[in-house]
Motif scaffolding. Sequence first.
Motif, PDB file in Angstrom:
ATOM      1  N   VAL A 111      -3.800   3.624  -4.550  1.00  0.00           N
ATOM      2  CA  VAL A 111      -4.104   4.499  -3.413  1.00  0.00           C
ATOM      3  C   VAL A 111      -3.463   5.873  -3.533  1.00  0.00           C
ATOM      4  N   PHE A 147      -4.401   8.185  -0.143  1.00  0.00           N
ATOM      5  CA  PHE A 147      -3.796   7.774   1.119  1.00  0.00           C
ATOM      6  C   PHE A 147      -2.520   8.583   1.356  1.00  0.00           C
ATOM      7  N   ASP A 168     -11.181  -0.928  -1.147  1.00  0.00           N
ATOM      8  CA  ASP A 168     -10.149  -0.752  -0.128  1.00  0.00           C
ATOM      9  C   ASP A 168     -10.379  -1.662   1.073  1.00  0.00           C
ATOM     10  N   VAL A 208       0.830  -1.198   0.000  1.00  0.00           N
ATOM     11  CA  VAL A 208       0.000   0.000   0.000  1.00  0.00           C
ATOM     12  C   VAL A 208       0.871   1.257   0.000  1.00  0.00           C
ATOM     13  N   MET A 219      -6.304   7.547   5.310  1.00  0.00           N
ATOM     14  CA  MET A 219      -7.005   7.028   4.136  1.00  0.00           C
ATOM     15  C   MET A 219      -8.232   7.878   3.866  1.00  0.00           C
TER      16      MET A 219
END
Length: 123
Positions: free
Chosen positions: A63, A67, A89, A47, A82
Amino acid sequence: VQLQASGGGLVQAGGSLRLSCAVSRRAFQAYDMGWFRQVPGKEREFVATLPWRGDRRWYADSVRGRFAVSRDKAKDTVWLQMNSLKPEDTAVYYCAAKTDSSSVSRIFNYNYWGQGTLVTVSS
């Protein structure tokens, strides 16, 4: 060495959550701190990562822009903010640490793992 992730929960699509990872650093010198996620039946995926010392950030394409990873060295804590969450997600999120300069996105480069915290995004 322990990593303790927390902050998961249930949120509607478009909402926000902030995950935290508390790091026990008694005998531990992290090089990079990362976040990964895993959906049941699928592989754990990268991530985001940031160095314990330094300003770079790395994000998965899925992301990036939504994020943000940050740290507080004084508190030995790493956060994953986030925003604009999507149902895709939804996963168990893990924080991890590695102690060298190897690739940030390869799961097997990380030596230490937290227990995971569940994020569920409803549509």
